[in-house]
Write a protein that holds these residues in place. Sequence first.
Motif, mmCIF file in Angstrom:
data_model
loop_
_atom_site.group_PDB
_atom_site.id
_atom_site.type_symbol
_atom_site.label_atom_id
_atom_site.label_comp_id
_atom_site.label_asym_id
_atom_site.label_seq_id
_atom_site.Cartn_x
_atom_site.Cartn_y
_atom_site.Cartn_z
ATOM 1 N N GLU A 35 -2.441 4.558 6.715
ATOM 2 C CA GLU A 35 -1.852 3.850 7.854
ATOM 3 C C GLU A 35 -1.492 2.419 7.467
ATOM 4 N N LYS A 36 -2.324 1.772 6.665
ATOM 5 C CA LYS A 36 -2.087 0.398 6.253
ATOM 6 C C LYS A 36 -2.413 0.255 4.772
ATOM 7 N N VAL A 37 -1.545 -0.477 4.078
ATOM 8 C CA VAL A 37 -1.790 -0.775 2.671
ATOM 9 C C VAL A 37 -1.727 -2.291 2.499
ATOM 10 N N TYR A 38 -2.789 -2.860 1.878
ATOM 11 C CA TYR A 38 -2.885 -4.298 1.682
ATOM 12 C C TYR A 38 -2.614 -4.628 0.216
ATOM 13 N N PHE A 39 -1.725 -5.607 0.002
ATOM 14 C CA PHE A 39 -1.448 -6.098 -1.343
ATOM 15 C C PHE A 39 -1.904 -7.551 -1.410
ATOM 16 N N ASN A 40 -2.909 -7.806 -2.250
ATOM 17 C CA ASN A 40 -3.442 -9.153 -2.410
ATOM 18 C C ASN A 40 -3.090 -9.631 -3.813
ATOM 19 N N MET A 41 -1.919 -10.320 -3.904
ATOM 20 C CA MET A 41 -1.468 -10.793 -5.206
ATOM 21 C C MET A 41 -2.297 -11.956 -5.693
ATOM 22 N N ALA A 42 -2.892 -12.711 -4.760
ATOM 23 C CA ALA A 42 -3.688 -13.873 -5.181
ATOM 24 C C ALA A 42 -4.924 -13.441 -5.955
ATOM 25 N N GLU A 43 -5.533 -12.283 -5.565
ATOM 26 C CA GLU A 43 -6.753 -11.811 -6.224
ATOM 27 C C GLU A 43 -6.530 -10.516 -7.000
ATOM 28 N N ASN A 44 -5.261 -10.125 -7.140
ATOM 29 C CA ASN A 44 -4.918 -8.922 -7.897
ATOM 30 C C ASN A 44 -5.651 -7.676 -7.372
ATOM 31 N N GLN A 45 -5.582 -7.461 -6.079
ATOM 32 C CA GLN A 45 -6.260 -6.319 -5.464
ATOM 33 C C GLN A 45 -5.289 -5.562 -4.545
ATOM 34 N N VAL A 46 -5.494 -4.224 -4.503
ATOM 35 C CA VAL A 46 -4.772 -3.371 -3.561
ATOM 36 C C VAL A 46 -5.804 -2.573 -2.794
ATOM 37 N N SER A 47 -5.680 -2.496 -1.466
ATOM 38 C CA SER A 47 -6.613 -1.724 -0.626
ATOM 39 C C SER A 47 -5.827 -1.095 0.500
ATOM 40 N N TRP A 48 -6.501 -0.145 1.206
ATOM 41 C CA TRP A 48 -5.826 0.575 2.276
ATOM 42 C C TRP A 48 -6.801 0.975 3.359
ATOM 43 N N GLU A 49 -6.269 1.378 4.503
ATOM 44 C CA GLU A 49 -7.073 1.846 5.630
ATOM 45 C C GLU A 49 -6.590 3.219 6.056
ATOM 46 N N GLY A 50 -7.497 3.981 6.689
ATOM 47 C CA GLY A 50 -7.139 5.317 7.143
ATOM 48 C C GLY A 50 -7.769 6.378 6.248
ATOM 49 N N ARG A 51 -7.231 7.542 6.262
ATOM 50 C CA ARG A 51 -7.730 8.641 5.448
ATOM 51 C C ARG A 51 -6.748 8.921 4.313
ATOM 52 N N PRO A 52 -7.024 8.286 3.204
ATOM 53 C CA PRO A 52 -6.093 8.457 2.079
ATOM 54 C C PRO A 52 -6.197 9.850 1.492
ATOM 55 N N HIS A 53 -5.085 10.273 0.979
ATOM 56 C CA HIS A 53 -5.030 11.552 0.287
ATOM 57 C C HIS A 53 -4.306 11.312 -1.032
ATOM 58 N N TRP A 54 -5.073 11.296 -2.094
ATOM 59 C CA TRP A 54 -4.503 10.992 -3.411
ATOM 60 C C TRP A 54 -3.871 12.211 -4.013
ATOM 61 N N GLN A 55 -2.763 12.037 -4.612
ATOM 62 C CA GLN A 55 -2.061 13.117 -5.299
ATOM 63 C C GLN A 55 -1.648 12.613 -6.668
ATOM 64 N N ILE A 56 -2.085 13.385 -7.681
ATOM 65 C CA ILE A 56 -1.723 13.014 -9.045
ATOM 66 C C ILE A 56 -0.320 13.509 -9.300
ATOM 67 N N MET A 57 0.549 12.634 -9.704
ATOM 68 C CA MET A 57 1.950 12.946 -9.876
ATOM 69 C C MET A 57 2.255 13.191 -11.351
ATOM 70 N N SER A 58 2.966 14.277 -11.611
ATOM 71 C CA SER A 58 3.388 14.553 -12.971
ATOM 72 C C SER A 58 4.618 13.713 -13.301
ATOM 73 N N ASN A 59 4.901 13.652 -14.581
ATOM 74 C CA ASN A 59 6.084 12.890 -14.998
ATOM 75 C C ASN A 59 7.368 13.464 -14.413
ATOM 76 N N GLU A 60 7.438 14.794 -14.300
ATOM 77 C CA GLU A 60 8.621 15.434 -13.732
ATOM 78 C C GLU A 60 8.791 15.061 -12.271
ATOM 79 N N THR A 61 7.654 15.017 -11.542
ATOM 80 C CA THR A 61 7.704 14.631 -10.123
ATOM 81 C C THR A 61 8.183 13.203 -9.952
ATOM 82 N N ILE A 62 7.632 12.363 -10.826
ATOM 83 C CA ILE A 62 8.012 10.945 -10.747
ATOM 84 C C ILE A 62 9.500 10.770 -11.020
#
Length: 660
Positions: A629-656
Motif C-alpha cells: 500500500e505504501k513504499v517509503y524511500f529514505n535517500m538520506a539514510e539509504n533505506q527502503v521500507s513499506w507497509e501492508g502485506r508485501p508479496h515478494w516475487q523473484i523475477m527472472s531475467n526474461e521477465t525483467i
Amino acid sequence: MTKRRYVLIGIPVACLLSIIVSLILSESKEEPRSAKQNPSPSRQLQNIPGAGTETVTQAVAGLTMPSYDEQGKEVVIMRGENTFLLNDNVYKIVTPEIEVRDYSQSEEGTQSVFITSRAGEMNSISDEGSLSDNVVIHFDPDTRLDTDYLRYLPEKEFVCTDEPVTIHGKGIKIVGQGCEIDLVSKKMWIKRDAEMEMDGIKNDLFFLSTDDTSPTEQPEEAHLPSSDENGTQKTPFEKTVIRSSGQLIFDRQSESNIMTFNDHVKIQKGSSTVFSDKLVIFLDPQTKQTRQAIASGNVLASQGTKIAKGGFLTWDVNTQSAILEDTQKAEFAKDDLNIDAQKIIFYKDTGKIDIPSPGNLKAKIKEKSGKKKAGAGTGTDDNTISVKWEGKMNFLDNTREASFEKDIEVQKENSTLLCDNLNVKFSGGDFTIQSFKATDKIHIIDKRDDLFSEAVGDRATWDAKNKVTILRGQPFALLREGDRRQILVPRVLFYEDGKTVLCEGKGSLYERGEGNLPNQSAEETDLKVTWAKKMMYYDTLRKVSFYEEAEATRGGQKLQADQIDAYLGNDQNIHKIIATGNVYFSSKRLENSEGFGSLFTWDLIQNVALLTGNPKAELRKGGSRTFSEKVYFNMAENQVSWEGRPHWQIMSNETIRSQK
C-alpha cells in the motif's frame, strides 16, 4: 489679398511712412525760399489751429508740392488747403494730405498711399515736424493706420508718437500704445500693449486638428457667416488674437517680412492658447502669407485637452508642422498621455508625431467597461505604463500606433521590459494603451513573482484586454532567477489577473541545490525538471505544475509521471514534489530501487519520499518485486521500507526484459 497679407500690413507701413515723412520735411524746408521771392505783408493769424496769437509772415493757399524720382515720375505729392509761416520759424498746414506713389508693381498699375490729418507743423529752426489731429494713413481702400499725433526727429532719423495707434484692415485690427519708425533700417515699433485681432484665419495652433482645410484656402469673406449648397448657415471662423505688453516690431527684409511681439505674449483662438515671452512671425514678402511663427521663452500652450510646455514652439506652414523643443525637457500632455523630450514635432496633415531624440512617455492602460480601476484605495497606480527610449519615437494617428527605437525601457507595475524596438497600439478614441509588441534584445526584469527575476527572448507582446504578456524565443526563451534557477521554453505567457505564468511547449527547469543535505554534495541536490506539453506557475500557491512526460532528476534519483507538481518554500526554492499518473521512480543511492504507482510525494529537504498506488504500489529491487500500500524511500539514510502485506516475487531475467 489673403488674410496673411493683412497680418503683415504693418511692415510696408513702416517703409512707406519713412519715405513720406522724409520727403514732407525736405519739401517743407524749401518754402522760405519761395516766400522771399514773393513776400507778402505780415498779418495777425486768425482761426488757425494751435496758432494762438502768433504772427503770420507768409501764407500759401491750395498748396501742391510734388517730388520726383530720377525718371521724372511723381513719387510724393503734398497738398494742403492753406500753409502759414508763423514768426519766421514754424510752418502751419491746414488739412494736409500726402500721396506716396509706388510704381514697382507695374502689372497692377500705380499704387498710392495717402496720409491725412487736420493739422501739420514744421519748425525751421529745430527741423522737427509733426502731424496732428486725426492722423490717418490710407494704405489701400481697406487698410489704414489711425493716430492723433506723429512727431519727426531728424537727428535720430525716425518718427514717433506716444499716442495710441490703430491699424485697420480687412479682417485685421492692430492696436497699441505709441509708435516709432526708424527711417534708416526701415523698422517700425509699436511701443507697448500691442494687440492684433484677425478674422477668418483658419489655423490650428498645434496642427493636430482633424479639419481638412488648410490656412491658405479660406475665402476672402471667411470672417462672415456663410451658407452651404442647401442653405444651411455655417459657423464663422473664430478670431485669432495676439497680445503683448512690450514692443511689437515690424521689420522688412529682402527674404522675409518679420513681426515680433515681446513680453507677456498671449495668442488665443477658440480653445487654443499660447503664452510666451516672445513671438516672431515670418511672412513671404511677395505673397504676404505666413511662412513660420516661433514662440519662445516659457512657452505654455493649450488646445482643448492638449497641453505643451517648453522653450520654443514653432509653426511651419509649408510642412504644416509644429515643433516643441527645450534644451532641457519639452513636455506634451493629452488626457492620460504624457510625453517629455528635447524635441517633439507635430504634423497637422498626417496626424503624426515625431520625436527624434531620447524621451519618456506615460499612458494609461485601457480598462474593460465598468471595471474598477486597478490600485484604487491602495495609494498605488497599477494602471500606468511608462516608456523610456534613447533613439526616436514616431506616432501615426490613422493607425493609432507609436514606434520606439534603441535602448527602450517599459515599466509596468513591478516589471521592466528592455528592448531595442517597440510598437504600441492606442485605443481609437483616446491615448490609453491597448497592446504593445517588442523585438530585438528582449529582457524582462520582474520583481513580483518567486519563480524568476528576469526573462530573455526574441519577441514580447502585451494585451490589455486579456491582461497577458507573451514572450517568445527561438529556439527557447529563458527565465532566470539569478544563478539559482533557469527555465528554457519556446513560449511564455505572464498573466496579471491570476498572477500565473504559463510555459507552452517542450521545456526544462534547472534549480541549483543548496548542498546542505547530509552526505550529499551541491551537485547531488541540483534539480532538473523536463516536460513535453506545458508548465504552469501559480503565484498565490507558490506551485509549479509540469504536464505530459514530466521528469524530475536529482542526484541519482529519477522521477517520471504524467504530471509533476512542485512547491516553493519561503526561501523561494522547491521544497516538495508531488507526482501523479503513471508514476515511475528510481534511485541509484538505494541500490537501484525502482517504484511504480499513481501518487508520489517527495520531501526534498528531508530527502524522503512516499509512493502509493491504485490499489497498490510496486517496488523492484535486486531482481525481485513486491506490492504494498505504501513504499517509503529514505535517500538520506539509504533505506527502503513499506507497509501492508508485501508479496515478494523473484523475477527472472526474461521477465525483467519483457517488462522493460
